[in-house]
Motif scaffolding. Structure first.
Motif, mmCIF file in Angstrom:
data_model
loop_
_atom_site.group_PDB
_atom_site.id
_atom_site.type_symbol
_atom_site.label_atom_id
_atom_site.label_comp_id
_atom_site.label_asym_id
_atom_site.label_seq_id
_atom_site.Cartn_x
_atom_site.Cartn_y
_atom_site.Cartn_z
ATOM 1 N N PHE A 17 0.849 -1.201 0.000
ATOM 2 C CA PHE A 17 0.000 0.000 0.000
ATOM 3 C C PHE A 17 0.880 1.243 0.000
ATOM 4 O O PHE A 17 2.043 1.186 0.388
ATOM 5 C CB PHE A 17 -0.912 0.009 1.233
ATOM 6 N N GLY A 18 0.264 2.387 -0.391
ATOM 7 C CA GLY A 18 1.008 3.649 -0.424
ATOM 8 C C GLY A 18 2.233 3.479 -1.307
ATOM 9 O O GLY A 18 2.271 2.575 -2.153
ATOM 10 N N PRO A 79 -9.386 4.261 2.239
ATOM 11 C CA PRO A 79 -8.150 3.557 1.924
ATOM 12 C C PRO A 79 -7.638 2.692 3.081
ATOM 13 O O PRO A 79 -6.845 1.773 2.882
ATOM 14 C CB PRO A 79 -7.145 4.679 1.603
ATOM 15 N N VAL A 276 -2.188 8.210 -2.116
ATOM 16 C CA VAL A 276 -3.342 7.782 -1.317
ATOM 17 C C VAL A 276 -4.326 8.913 -1.026
ATOM 18 O O VAL A 276 -5.535 8.769 -1.215
ATOM 19 C CB VAL A 276 -2.873 7.179 0.043
#
Ligand code: U2F
Length: 448
Positions: A17-18, A79, A276
């Protein structure tokens, strides 16, 4: 076949993620170039593997792991949600995949490399009796406050005074409790991310080495404290200077660089809030109005639908001096002489891009390390500005843009970031600290 011929096998566990996978993959490419006969198994979610492996590399093999999402899961715009499902599935999904990779390839594992977030990496490596090397993708200062969480809690208490300074650490006198990432002394200390980071702070001293996408002189005193604290704390970045593997960052299909060439030196406002975050609608409106009224040319990397999310008529009215694109080659943009200021969320990769480009920053931080990054740049390093109240207002943004683009103070900021830029370049010269640290890392990995 590739596995049979390899003398070493390294398993890599990224955080999907990110902007975490790109820097990890970046250092794996560098290690792969430096370690002949070594093969890397890269264990990640299918979604992350699909976007990070557009090309096949015969020494770096992606394997899909379970993403933890319930069947039929539909993303609803938060998110955090997929991250929390994923964290629930760890470490089981990784352990299962490691077993499968070894069974499938017949190749035992010589070394484990993980994102620093994964404290459980220490247990997996111990079980296999192999070294555990981690990559820290954010700023040294953020790692420091996670590693010192218990101490900070003792001194300032839980939910204590937000204005208290952290002056009990060297070079932290300008940092306040309210600048700390959520979950260190306030917020939900048991939230999945907070709990993971707390554990990370406790367990990282078990790591054989911690590599970081950073350079020693960016924050010298803090780096020195981290070197004392950990077995090997090796700054081997900034990756935007030491490697050029991430083709996605140089994709200029929207012709941003051409557009920039039509503008005067240090005149353009570049805007991006990372991969994000997106500011809420009223802040997008405030930023648009500030851009429109202050009349600076701007280049905006906009996630979402500008027609729908920006004020009516804004696009038409600013067409002659504004360019809005869904994704921009940020590293190249910040190195272009026309860019004068970067409006950012304060993600670490963006700060490194700005340092390498020598462009002062304005911050609208959202979560995690971003507030601490903002405050560090503003009061410790002096090459950027936070916004009053921490959010985008029309007047606040206009004032900050003007200060950086048109005032003496702005010039000083450009000089200050220029010094950091020099330090970054020095670190990656032959015999520079990042180059030497990388050699140490290569030796460690090849001697396993
Ligand atoms: C998380 O990172 P983010 O993705 O939110 O933000 P950054 O660390 O700033 O990384 C953004 C990256 O995307 C690139 C840019 C950076 O490498 O060059 N990019 C681009 O090439 N083109 C665009 O149009 C927009 C972006 C987290 F949110 C942060 O708080 C952490 O500091 C970070 C590192 O752990 O991870």
């Amino acid at each position: 076949e590739d596995y049979k011929n390899a003398s070493k096998h390294i398993v890599v566990l990224p955080f999907p993620f990110g902007t975490h996978t790109a820097p990890l993959l970046n250092i794996i490419h560098q290690l792969s170039d430096a370690c002949p006969n070594t093969i890397f198994s890269f264990l990640s979610t299918q979604q992350s593997n699909n976007s990070n492996f557009p090309n096949k590399f015969h020494k770096i093999k992606p394997f899909n792991i379970w993403d933890g999402l319930p069947e039929g899961y539909i993303y609803r715009g938060d998110p955090n949600e997929p991250v929390e499902y994923f964290l629930k599935a760890t470490p089981g999904n990784f352990i299962e995949a490691i077993g499968a990779v070894v069974a499938e390839t017949g190749k035992p594992i010589d070394c484990l490399i993980t994102d620093a977030f994964y404290a459980f990496g220490g247990d997996i490596a111990d079980e296999l009796n192999i070294p555990w090397v981690v990559l820290w993708t954010a700023a040294p200062r953020t790692l420091f406050v996670h590693a010192e969480t218990d101490f900070i809690r003792q001194l300032v208490g839980i939910n204590g005074s937000q204005d208290k300074s952290l002056d009990f650490f060297p070079d932290f006198s300008g940092i306040r409790v309210s600048d700390l990432p959520g979950g260190i002394t306030c917020g939900d200390l048991d939230a999945p991310m907070a709990a993971m980071l707390y554990k990370m702070g406790l367990e990282l001293s078990r790591a054989t080495a911690i590599a970081a996408n950073s350079f020693e002189d960016v924050d010298n005193k803090v780096v020195n404290m981290l070197k004392l604290k950990f077995n090997m704390f090796l700054n081997v970045g900034p990756f935007n200077l030491v490697s050029s593997v991430s083709s996605f960052t140089i994709d200029d299909s929207h012709c941003c660089l051409d557009w920039l060439s039509k503008h005067k030196p240090s005149s353009v406002v570049y805007i991006s809030f990372g991969s994000v975050a997106t500011p809420p609608l009223h802040e997008l409106e405030a930023l648009s109005e500030a851009l429109e009224e202050s009349e600076f040319p701007f280049l905006w990397s906009f996630k979402g639908n500008p027609e729908k999310q920006l004020p009516p008529g804004f696009l038409e009215r600013t067409r002659s001096r504004g360019k809005i694109v869904p994704w921009a080659p940020q590293q190249k943009i910040l190195q272009h002489s026309s860019v004068g200021v970067f409006v950012s969320h304060g993600g670490w990769n963006s700060i490194l891009d700005s340092i390498v480009g020598g462009v002062p920053m304005i911050f609208r931080p959202f979560y995690g390390d971003q507030i601490l990054n903002t405050r560090t740049v503003e009061v410790v390093w002096g090459f950027g500005l936070g916004l009053e109240g921490g959010t985008l207002t029309k007047e606040g943004t206009k004032k900050a843009l003007k200060l950086i683009l048109c005032s003496e103070q702005g010039k000083k900021m450009r000089e200050k970031i220029g010094i950091q830029r020099e330090r970054a370049y020095t670190a990656v010269q032959p015999k520079g600290s990042s180059v030497e640290n990388f050699k140490t890392l290569v030796k460690l990995v090849s001697d396993t």
